[in-house]
Write a protein that holds these residues in place. Sequence first.
Motif, PDB file in Angstrom:
ATOM      1  N   ARG A  89       0.827  -1.212   0.000  1.00  0.00           N
ATOM      2  CA  ARG A  89       0.000   0.000   0.000  1.00  0.00           C
ATOM      3  C   ARG A  89       0.858   1.256   0.000  1.00  0.00           C
ATOM      4  NH1 ARG A  89      -4.698   0.352   4.399  1.00  0.00           N
ATOM      5  NH2 ARG A  89      -5.358  -1.401   3.095  1.00  0.00           N
ATOM      6  N   ARG A  92       2.327   1.811  -3.469  1.00  0.00           N
ATOM      7  CA  ARG A  92       1.391   2.443  -4.402  1.00  0.00           C
ATOM      8  C   ARG A  92       1.253   3.930  -4.122  1.00  0.00           C
ATOM      9  NH1 ARG A  92      -1.444  -2.416  -3.361  1.00  0.00           N
ATOM     10  NH2 ARG A  92      -2.799  -1.381  -1.849  1.00  0.00           N
ATOM     11  N   PRO A 233      -0.524  -9.878  -8.574  1.00  0.00           N
ATOM     12  CA  PRO A 233      -1.567 -10.747  -8.039  1.00  0.00           C
ATOM     13  C   PRO A 233      -1.938 -10.312  -6.626  1.00  0.00           C
ATOM     14  CG  PRO A 233       0.560 -11.808  -7.832  1.00  0.00           C
ATOM     15  CD  PRO A 233       0.796 -10.532  -8.590  1.00  0.00           C
ATOM     16  N   THR A 234      -3.099 -10.700  -6.194  1.00  0.00           N
ATOM     17  CA  THR A 234      -3.477 -10.412  -4.822  1.00  0.00           C
ATOM     18  C   THR A 234      -2.772 -11.389  -3.889  1.00  0.00           C
ATOM     19  OG1 THR A 234      -5.379 -11.901  -4.886  1.00  0.00           O
ATOM     20  CG2 THR A 234      -5.745  -9.616  -5.587  1.00  0.00           C
ATOM     21  N   LEU A 235      -2.594 -10.960  -2.640  1.00  0.00           N
ATOM     22  CA  LEU A 235      -2.003 -11.866  -1.662  1.00  0.00           C
ATOM     23  C   LEU A 235      -2.887 -13.090  -1.452  1.00  0.00           C
ATOM     24  CD1 LEU A 235      -0.604  -9.439   1.064  1.00  0.00           C
ATOM     25  CD2 LEU A 235       0.699 -10.895  -0.489  1.00  0.00           C
ATOM     26  N   ARG A 236      -4.208 -12.892  -1.589  1.00  0.00           N
ATOM     27  CA  ARG A 236      -5.125 -14.017  -1.404  1.00  0.00           C
ATOM     28  C   ARG A 236      -4.854 -15.104  -2.436  1.00  0.00           C
ATOM     29  NH1 ARG A 236     -11.370 -12.640  -0.804  1.00  0.00           N
ATOM     30  NH2 ARG A 236     -10.434 -11.607   1.009  1.00  0.00           N
ATOM     31  N   ALA A 237      -4.541 -14.688  -3.671  1.00  0.00           N
ATOM     32  CA  ALA A 237      -4.216 -15.675  -4.707  1.00  0.00           C
ATOM     33  C   ALA A 237      -2.949 -16.435  -4.352  1.00  0.00           C
ATOM     34  CB  ALA A 237      -4.054 -14.978  -6.050  1.00  0.00           C
ATOM     35  N   TRP A 239      -1.832 -17.004  -1.389  1.00  0.00           N
ATOM     36  CA  TRP A 239      -2.086 -17.865  -0.239  1.00  0.00           C
ATOM     37  C   TRP A 239      -2.628 -19.229  -0.651  1.00  0.00           C
ATOM     38  CZ3 TRP A 239      -4.762 -13.577   3.132  1.00  0.00           C
ATOM     39  CH2 TRP A 239      -3.766 -12.737   3.655  1.00  0.00           C
ATOM     40  N   HIS A 363       5.946  -7.251 -10.678  1.00  0.00           N
ATOM     41  CA  HIS A 363       4.663  -7.235  -9.958  1.00  0.00           C
ATOM     42  C   HIS A 363       4.572  -8.427  -9.002  1.00  0.00           C
ATOM     43  CE1 HIS A 363       2.719  -3.924 -11.945  1.00  0.00           C
ATOM     44  NE2 HIS A 363       2.810  -4.464 -13.142  1.00  0.00           N
ATOM     45  N   HIS A 364       4.817  -9.611  -9.544  1.00  0.00           N
ATOM     46  CA  HIS A 364       4.722 -10.823  -8.733  1.00  0.00           C
ATOM     47  C   HIS A 364       5.807 -10.846  -7.657  1.00  0.00           C
ATOM     48  CE1 HIS A 364       2.195 -12.017 -12.101  1.00  0.00           C
ATOM     49  NE2 HIS A 364       1.793 -13.075 -11.407  1.00  0.00           N
ATOM     50  N   ARG A 367       4.674  -8.870  -4.592  1.00  0.00           N
ATOM     51  CA  ARG A 367       3.675  -9.557  -3.776  1.00  0.00           C
ATOM     52  C   ARG A 367       4.262 -10.785  -3.069  1.00  0.00           C
ATOM     53  NH1 ARG A 367       1.421  -5.432  -4.291  1.00  0.00           N
ATOM     54  NH2 ARG A 367      -0.754  -5.083  -4.876  1.00  0.00           N
ATOM     55  N   THR A 370       6.295  -9.684  -0.210  1.00  0.00           N
ATOM     56  CA  THR A 370       5.437  -9.305   0.914  1.00  0.00           C
ATOM     57  C   THR A 370       4.999 -10.534   1.704  1.00  0.00           C
ATOM     58  OG1 THR A 370       4.615  -7.346  -0.245  1.00  0.00           O
ATOM     59  CG2 THR A 370       3.271  -8.188   1.571  1.00  0.00           C
TER      60      THR A 370
END
Length: 428
Positions: A89, A92, A233-237, A239, A363-364, A367, A370
């Motif tokens: 965050r 960004r 990608p989202t962190l949820r993806a 996970w 990008h990947h 994430r 993170t």
Amino acid sequence: MNSPVTQQAPAARPSASRQPSLPGPAGARTVQAAFAFGLAALNLRIAVASLSPVLTEVQRDEHLSSFGGGALSTVPVVCFGAFAFLTPRLTRRFGPHHLLWYALLALTGGIVLRSVPGVPALFGGTLIAGAAIAVGNVLMPQLIKHDFAGRAGLMLGCYSLALSGGAALAAGVVVPLESATGWSWRQVLALWAIPSLIAALAWLPELLVPDRRSPNRRRQEPVKQGGADTAAPTLRALWRDRTAWAVTLYMGLQSLGYYAILSWLPTLLQDHGMSDSQAGWLLSFSSFPGMAASFAAPWLQQRLRPAFVAPLAAALLCATGFVGLLTSPVSGAYLWMTVLGLGQGLAIGLALGYIVARSPDAHHTGRLSTMAQGIGYLIACLGPLGLGLLHSASGGWSLPVAVLLAVLVAQTVAAFGASRDRHVLASS
């Protein structure tokens, strides 16, 4: 032989190079950018490693118990995990290059505050420094993936080398500085604000590149290429991805062992009759073989086959060092710290390399960095605190070191998945 990895990677690389928000250094700027990057990396372990050799003095002067000393050693590692999740965050909002500069300034302030008398300032400054380092931890692999895409292996080696070098420098000179100057531990620890400030000044030219001057005007939007969305990608993806979890667990478990030793090795050696200065020197000494191993890790990761050989070697080296600390911690200290340094240096180099290698683009990488460092360091924080509690409960070091050996077994299992040659979120 074609595989999901080799089919996916060529398509992903152009999208990363076309991403407008992270322009890479070119031409003569590369050397300056690499130098500034190295200085920043050098400061990402100094604040933590400089505390360990004087932890006994800190406990005495601030009236901290063994639990309090373990908690103080654990605060930075908890911050590494907790604040890692805020970094996307913040990236960004400010852009990665500006954010790293702010983190270096915050690190400088945290080190100064930590040296102010009083327990609140001690813990508060440690927390600020830990949060700043957490941001830098997440940003570095992302910057390597994009700014130095053509030299990723070399820069990963330099990054690992700088981490180990900063730890070695800090751990090795704190006690000698106390003796040579007659200063207190507070004054000596405050000196480490100088290299972090120098790193912030060296990073300033990176903020003057035209398309980095106004990071707030740009949002990291998806880059469409051939109809494919290459946004992060989202962190949820992640996970739900086994490879991401393998990388995360490997990062966390090797960090647990590293920070446990970083926090308590001087105390362990002192309990066996070694002087404070000698114990601090041995902690620093272990970083020198670690520097060589971490620098070589990207090369070994690419060339050793099967890929699992490198993390297995790291685990065996660490196990040898741990067993040596159980059997002859003083007489064989140099041997055990050499093999332990090699093992831990190789492990951290591999862990950072997996974050970059298992990501198809910047990008990947951001994430995955993170997730791996956020969750990984929350696992790692169990090391300093857990070792302190086990030592207090058992009255010795046999049980704590035996637990570290058990952690190595779990670390080795995680390496099976982390070393597989595939990208996160790749189709099976």
